[in-house]
Every structure is written in structure tokens, then in C-alpha cells.
Write a protein that holds these residues in place. Structure first.
Motif, PDB file in Angstrom:
ATOM      1  N   ARG A  95      12.379  80.766 102.011  1.00 15.24           N
ATOM      2  CA  ARG A  95      13.286  81.393 101.038  1.00 15.24           C
ATOM      3  C   ARG A  95      12.813  82.831 100.806  1.00 15.24           C
ATOM      4  O   ARG A  95      11.658  83.060 100.466  1.00 15.24           O
ATOM      5  CB  ARG A  95      13.293  80.626  99.720  1.00 15.24           C
ATOM      6  N   TYR A  96      13.749  83.776 101.002  1.00 14.94           N
ATOM      7  CA  TYR A  96      13.463  85.194 100.798  1.00 14.94           C
ATOM      8  C   TYR A  96      14.181  85.675  99.539  1.00 14.94           C
ATOM      9  O   TYR A  96      15.158  85.061  99.092  1.00 14.94           O
ATOM     10  CB  TYR A  96      13.930  86.018 102.001  1.00 14.94           C
ATOM     11  N   PRO A  97      13.723  86.784  98.965  1.00  6.82           N
ATOM     12  CA  PRO A  97      14.353  87.313  97.745  1.00  6.82           C
ATOM     13  C   PRO A  97      15.852  87.550  97.904  1.00  6.82           C
ATOM     14  O   PRO A  97      16.360  87.756  99.008  1.00  6.82           O
ATOM     15  CB  PRO A  97      13.615  88.641  97.521  1.00  6.82           C
ATOM     16  N   ASN A  98      16.532  87.525  96.769  1.00 11.62           N
ATOM     17  CA  ASN A  98      17.975  87.751  96.735  1.00 11.62           C
ATOM     18  C   ASN A  98      18.296  89.245  96.635  1.00 11.62           C
ATOM     19  O   ASN A  98      19.232  89.646  95.974  1.00 11.62           O
ATOM     20  CB  ASN A  98      18.603  86.978  95.576  1.00 11.62           C
ATOM     21  N   VAL A  99      17.514  90.069  97.311  1.00 12.31           N
ATOM     22  CA  VAL A  99      17.699  91.516  97.323  1.00 12.31           C
ATOM     23  C   VAL A  99      18.484  91.891  98.570  1.00 12.31           C
ATOM     24  O   VAL A  99      18.102  91.536  99.677  1.00 12.31           O
ATOM     25  CB  VAL A  99      16.331  92.247  97.306  1.00 12.31           C
ATOM     26  N   ASN A 100      19.584  92.619  98.374  1.00 13.86           N
ATOM     27  CA  ASN A 100      20.425  93.085  99.468  1.00 13.86           C
ATOM     28  C   ASN A 100      20.311  94.604  99.523  1.00 13.86           C
ATOM     29  O   ASN A 100      20.607  95.286  98.531  1.00 13.86           O
ATOM     30  CB  ASN A 100      21.872  92.652  99.216  1.00 13.86           C
ATOM     31  N   VAL A 101      19.878  95.146 100.646  1.00 16.71           N
ATOM     32  CA  VAL A 101      19.652  96.585 100.773  1.00 16.71           C
ATOM     33  C   VAL A 101      20.921  97.376 100.451  1.00 16.71           C
ATOM     34  O   VAL A 101      20.867  98.390  99.737  1.00 16.71           O
ATOM     35  CB  VAL A 101      19.128  96.945 102.179  1.00 16.71           C
ATOM     36  N   ALA A 102      22.068  96.939 100.933  1.00 12.89           N
ATOM     37  CA  ALA A 102      23.318  97.671 100.685  1.00 12.89           C
ATOM     38  C   ALA A 102      23.624  97.730  99.186  1.00 12.89           C
ATOM     39  O   ALA A 102      24.002  98.790  98.665  1.00 12.89           O
ATOM     40  CB  ALA A 102      24.468  97.027 101.439  1.00 12.89           C
ATOM     41  N   ASP A 103      23.455  96.617  98.491  1.00 12.89           N
ATOM     42  CA  ASP A 103      23.696  96.606  97.040  1.00 12.89           C
ATOM     43  C   ASP A 103      22.738  97.552  96.317  1.00 12.89           C
ATOM     44  O   ASP A 103      23.131  98.260  95.384  1.00 12.89           O
ATOM     45  CB  ASP A 103      23.529  95.198  96.471  1.00 12.89           C
ATOM     46  N   GLU A 104      21.496  97.559  96.746  1.00 15.74           N
ATOM     47  CA  GLU A 104      20.501  98.424  96.105  1.00 15.74           C
ATOM     48  C   GLU A 104      20.815  99.901  96.351  1.00 15.74           C
ATOM     49  O   GLU A 104      20.666 100.727  95.451  1.00 15.74           O
ATOM     50  CB  GLU A 104      19.089  98.092  96.589  1.00 15.74           C
ATOM     51  N   VAL A 105      21.268 100.237  97.555  1.00 13.86           N
ATOM     52  CA  VAL A 105      21.615 101.625  97.861  1.00 13.86           C
ATOM     53  C   VAL A 105      22.810 102.074  97.022  1.00 13.86           C
ATOM     54  O   VAL A 105      22.816 103.183  96.472  1.00 13.86           O
ATOM     55  CB  VAL A 105      21.875 101.824  99.369  1.00 13.86           C
ATOM     56  N   VAL A 106      23.803 101.215  96.891  1.00  5.42           N
ATOM     57  CA  VAL A 106      24.970 101.541  96.062  1.00  5.42           C
ATOM     58  C   VAL A 106      24.535 101.751  94.614  1.00  5.42           C
ATOM     59  O   VAL A 106      24.951 102.707  93.952  1.00  5.42           O
ATOM     60  CB  VAL A 106      26.042 100.433  96.167  1.00  5.42           C
ATOM     61  N   ASP A 107      23.672 100.866  94.109  1.00  8.34           N
ATOM     62  CA  ASP A 107      23.169 100.992  92.742  1.00  8.34           C
ATOM     63  C   ASP A 107      22.352 102.276  92.582  1.00  8.34           C
ATOM     64  O   ASP A 107      22.446 102.972  91.572  1.00  8.34           O
ATOM     65  CB  ASP A 107      22.333  99.763  92.384  1.00  8.34           C
ATOM     66  N   MET A 108      21.555 102.599  93.592  1.00  6.65           N
ATOM     67  CA  MET A 108      20.733 103.807  93.555  1.00  6.65           C
ATOM     68  C   MET A 108      21.609 105.063  93.517  1.00  6.65           C
ATOM     69  O   MET A 108      21.350 105.991  92.746  1.00  6.65           O
ATOM     70  CB  MET A 108      19.818 103.853  94.772  1.00  6.65           C
ATOM     71  N   ILE A 109      22.657 105.099  94.322  1.00  2.00           N
ATOM     72  CA  ILE A 109      23.563 106.255  94.345  1.00  2.00           C
ATOM     73  C   ILE A 109      24.256 106.407  92.991  1.00  2.00           C
ATOM     74  O   ILE A 109      24.353 107.505  92.445  1.00  2.00           O
ATOM     75  CB  ILE A 109      24.582 106.132  95.496  1.00  2.00           C
ATOM     76  N   GLY A 110      24.712 105.294  92.434  1.00  2.22           N
ATOM     77  CA  GLY A 110      25.357 105.339  91.118  1.00  2.22           C
ATOM     78  C   GLY A 110      24.417 105.832  90.037  1.00  2.22           C
ATOM     79  O   GLY A 110      24.788 106.661  89.193  1.00  2.22           O
ATOM     80  N   ALA A 111      23.179 105.349  90.054  1.00  7.99           N
ATOM     81  CA  ALA A 111      22.185 105.776  89.069  1.00  7.99           C
ATOM     82  C   ALA A 111      21.853 107.251  89.241  1.00  7.99           C
ATOM     83  O   ALA A 111      21.726 107.994  88.258  1.00  7.99           O
ATOM     84  CB  ALA A 111      20.926 104.921  89.179  1.00  7.99           C
ATOM     85  N   ALA A 112      21.698 107.692  90.489  1.00 14.54           N
ATOM     86  CA  ALA A 112      21.366 109.098  90.742  1.00 14.54           C
ATOM     87  C   ALA A 112      22.496 110.017  90.280  1.00 14.54           C
ATOM     88  O   ALA A 112      22.242 111.071  89.670  1.00 14.54           O
ATOM     89  CB  ALA A 112      21.080 109.313  92.226  1.00 14.54           C
ATOM     90  N   ARG A 113      23.728 109.620  90.524  1.00 16.72           N
ATOM     91  CA  ARG A 113      24.866 110.445  90.086  1.00 16.72           C
ATOM     92  C   ARG A 113      24.976 110.476  88.565  1.00 16.72           C
ATOM     93  O   ARG A 113      25.275 111.523  87.974  1.00 16.72           O
ATOM     94  CB  ARG A 113      26.154 109.945  90.721  1.00 16.72           C
ATOM     95  N   ALA A 114      24.754 109.345  87.930  1.00 21.01           N
ATOM     96  CA  ALA A 114      24.788 109.303  86.462  1.00 21.01           C
ATOM     97  C   ALA A 114      23.657 110.151  85.882  1.00 21.01           C
ATOM     98  O   ALA A 114      23.836 110.854  84.875  1.00 21.01           O
ATOM     99  CB  ALA A 114      24.687 107.866  85.968  1.00 21.01           C
ATOM    100  N   TYR A 115      22.492 110.100  86.518  1.00 16.60           N
ATOM    101  CA  TYR A 115      21.352 110.918  86.080  1.00 16.60           C
ATOM    102  C   TYR A 115      21.700 112.398  86.194  1.00 16.60           C
ATOM    103  O   TYR A 115      21.468 113.178  85.266  1.00 16.60           O
ATOM    104  CB  TYR A 115      20.119 110.580  86.915  1.00 16.60           C
ATOM    105  N   GLU A 116      22.271 112.790  87.328  1.00 15.19           N
ATOM    106  CA  GLU A 116      22.664 114.194  87.537  1.00 15.19           C
ATOM    107  C   GLU A 116      23.709 114.631  86.520  1.00 15.19           C
ATOM    108  O   GLU A 116      23.649 115.756  86.009  1.00 15.19           O
ATOM    109  CB  GLU A 116      23.215 114.375  88.951  1.00 15.19           C
ATOM    110  N   ALA A 117      24.653 113.757  86.212  1.00 14.07           N
ATOM    111  CA  ALA A 117      25.695 114.093  85.233  1.00 14.07           C
ATOM    112  C   ALA A 117      25.076 114.314  83.859  1.00 14.07           C
ATOM    113  O   ALA A 117      25.430 115.270  83.153  1.00 14.07           O
ATOM    114  CB  ALA A 117      26.744 112.987  85.177  1.00 14.07           C
ATOM    115  N   ASN A 118      24.151 113.448  83.464  1.00 15.45           N
ATOM    116  CA  ASN A 118      23.480 113.614  82.174  1.00 15.45           C
ATOM    117  C   ASN A 118      22.641 114.886  82.142  1.00 15.45           C
ATOM    118  O   ASN A 118      22.596 115.588  81.131  1.00 15.45           O
ATOM    119  CB  ASN A 118      22.608 112.396  81.859  1.00 15.45           C
TER     120      ASN A 118
END
Length: 138
Positions: A95-118
């Protein structure tokens, strides 16, 4: 009309998004962690945000965001057949972690854009305050 504090609001957003980026990095760093102290694979962690409200005579006014919890994603683990792995079950599955690279990249891009906006709002508010002081001096 209610006075809104852009420094406080943007600062809270910067803090929240920085934590979100930290969680994404932690999730990606543990993508192959098959055993934790709980004797199970690492579980993806995500933040839960809540709006910070302040009561004013005009009603409730949004004053930023805060992290109310960091929760573990309860989606199923990825199961891979690998009989040579030290954490394989008797049938050879790991059993491996429930981490999906694509989901994490999408979340990272969203967080980075929100950070830049703030950060942009913070810089704009700072410039407006500077200009207001200059007008007051004239």
C-alpha cells in the motif's frame, strides 16, 4: 461604510497559502512513504480554511482567512504488486500513499497564484498609503 484593512487581510492570505504550499511539499516528499508511526502509509494532508469575520454596525465584514485544521485525505491508498518490498503483505501487495503528483501540482499552482495575488494587493495597499501621506504633506 466599513474600513477594511488590506494589510491584515492580505497578510492572513499570505500565511494561509504559505502553509498550503508547505503541505504540498510535504505530500510530495512522502509520496513513497509506505510506513509511518501509525503502521500505515503516509496520508495526504490538506488545509481547511475559514473566513475571518468581524462584527461591525454595517454587519459582518470579512477580515481575512485562517487555517482551522489540517486534515488527512481519507481516499484509498494506491496498491501495487511488489512482492520484494519489505512492506508487502503476504500476497505481495504494497500500500502506497494516496498522494497524486498531478493533484499536488494543481494545488501548488493554485496556492502560488493566490500567494502572488495577496502579495500584489499588499504592495498596492502600501503604495496607496504612501501616496496618501504625500497628499497630506502637500
Amino acid at each position: 461604510m466599513a474600513f477594511v484593512d488590506p494589510f491584515r487581510i492580505s497578510g492572513s492570505g499570505l500565511t494561509a497559502e504559505r502553509l498550503r504550499l508547505d503541505l504540498v511539499a510535504n505530500n510530495l516528499a512522502n509520496i513513497d512513504t509506505t510506513r509511518t508511526p501509525a503502521n500505515e502509509p503516509y496520508r495526504r494532508r490538506v488545509p481547511v480554511f475559514a473566513q475571518v469575520l468581524e462584527a461591525r454596525k454595517e454587519g459582518m465584514v470579512g477580515m481575512g482567512v485562517r487555517v482551522v485544521a489540517i486534515v488527512e485525505d481519507q481516499s484509498p491508498f494506491k496498491v501495487v504488486y511488489d512482492p520484494g518490498h519489505p512492506d508487502a503483505d503476504p500476497r505481495g501487495y504494497v500500500r502506497y500513499p494516496n498522494v497524486n503528483v498531478a493533484d499536488e501540482v494543481v494545488d501548488m499552482i493554485g496556492a502560488a497564484r493566490a500567494y502572488e495575488a495577496n502579495a500584489t494587493v499588499l504592495e498596492t495597499a502600501k503604495e496607496m498609503a504612501r501616496q496618501a501621506i504625500e497628499i497630506g504633506r502637500a
